[in-house]
Design a protein around this motif. Structure first.
Motif, PDB file in Angstrom:
ATOM      1  N   ASP A 182       0.800  -1.223   0.000  1.00  7.86           N
ATOM      2  CA  ASP A 182       0.000   0.000   0.000  1.00  7.86           C
ATOM      3  C   ASP A 182       0.837   1.280   0.000  1.00  7.86           C
ATOM      4  O   ASP A 182       0.321   2.364   0.290  1.00  7.86           O
TER       5      ASP A 182
ATOM      6  N   ILE B  55      -7.020   1.725   1.702  1.00  9.52           N
ATOM      7  CA  ILE B  55      -6.699   0.297   1.794  1.00  9.52           C
ATOM      8  C   ILE B  55      -5.589   0.102   2.822  1.00  9.52           C
ATOM      9  O   ILE B  55      -4.840   1.022   3.144  1.00  9.52           O
ATOM     10  N   ASN B  56      -5.505  -1.128   3.325  1.00  7.17           N
ATOM     11  CA  ASN B  56      -4.423  -1.490   4.230  1.00  7.17           C
ATOM     12  C   ASN B  56      -3.938  -2.877   3.832  1.00  7.17           C
ATOM     13  O   ASN B  56      -4.702  -3.845   3.873  1.00  7.17           O
ATOM     14  N   ALA B  57      -2.684  -2.963   3.420  1.00  7.84           N
ATOM     15  CA  ALA B  57      -2.082  -4.244   3.035  1.00  7.84           C
ATOM     16  C   ALA B  57      -1.237  -4.753   4.203  1.00  7.84           C
ATOM     17  O   ALA B  57      -0.786  -3.962   5.039  1.00  7.84           O
TER      18      ALA B  57
ATOM     19  N   ALA C 130       1.498  -9.630  -1.271  1.00  7.06           N
ATOM     20  CA  ALA C 130       0.765  -8.425  -1.679  1.00  7.06           C
ATOM     21  C   ALA C 130       1.656  -7.495  -2.492  1.00  7.06           C
ATOM     22  O   ALA C 130       1.243  -6.982  -3.541  1.00  7.06           O
TER      23      ALA C 130
ATOM     24  N   ALA D 265      -5.387  -6.680   0.094  1.00  5.26           N
ATOM     25  CA  ALA D 265      -5.519  -5.601   1.070  1.00  5.26           C
ATOM     26  C   ALA D 265      -6.966  -5.581   1.549  1.00  5.26           C
ATOM     27  O   ALA D 265      -7.857  -6.162   0.918  1.00  5.26           O
TER      28      ALA D 265
END
Length: 132
Positions: A36, A59-61, A72, A128
Motif C-alpha cells: 500500500d 486500503i491497508n495491506a 501483496a 488488502a
C-alpha cells in the motif's frame, strides 16, 4: 465592473464537497515499497516534478515483513509491470492536503488508459482490506 475575491461557483460548493475535490497528476512509479505504499515521480506541470512517497488511499495491506505482505507487494509489482508492458502510464489522484500519520499523501493510482485503480485491484484480489 465587479471583482470577486473567489470564483463565482465557489459559493455553491459545500465545505464537505470542497474537501473531497481531487487533484490529478501524471506520475511515474519509481518503486513499490509494500502493498500500500509507492514512491512516485509526480509531474506537477510546467516542468516541475516532485518525488514523494504515497500511501494508497482507503486500503491497508499486510506489513512487508510478513509472508502475506511479500505476496501483496509482488502482486502489485506484477500488476504495475503488466500495465507498463501494454504501454500504459499512471495518474495520481490526491485529496487536497490529505496526509496520514506518517506524513505520506493519500492517493489513488489509476491507469491512464483504462482508469483502472491499483487501490481497487488490491482490494478486489484480497491483497488488502478496506481502511478508512
Amino acid at each position: 465592473f465587479l471583482i470577486r475575491e473567489r470564483p463565482l461557483y465557489d459559493c455553491c460548493i459545500s465545505n464537505k464537497r470542497r474537501r473531497q475535490i481531487l487533484y490529478e497528476y501524471k506520475c511515474e512509479i519509481l518503486s513499490v515499497v509494500d502493498g500500500d505504499t509507492l514512491d512516485l515521480d509526480i509531474d506537477i506541470g510546467f516542468g516541475i516534478h516532485n518525488i514523494t512517497r504515497v500511501r494508497l488511499a482507503h486500503i491497508n495491506a499486510p506489513e512487508k515483513s510478513t509472508q502475506e505482505g511479500v505476496v501483496a507487494r509482488e502482486a502489485l509489482v506484477k500488476k504495475i509491470n503488466s500495465l507498463l508492458e501494454s504501454g500504459d502510464s499512471f495518474l495520481c489522484r490526491t485529496e487536497k492536503d490529505k496526509k496520514e500519520k506518517y506524513g505520506r499523501y493519500l492517493a489513488t493510482i489509476v491507469s491512464f488508459k483504462t482508469l483502472e485503480s491499483l487501490n481497487n485491484f488490491m482490494l478486489e484480489n484480497k491483497y488488502a482490506v478496506k481502511y478508512m
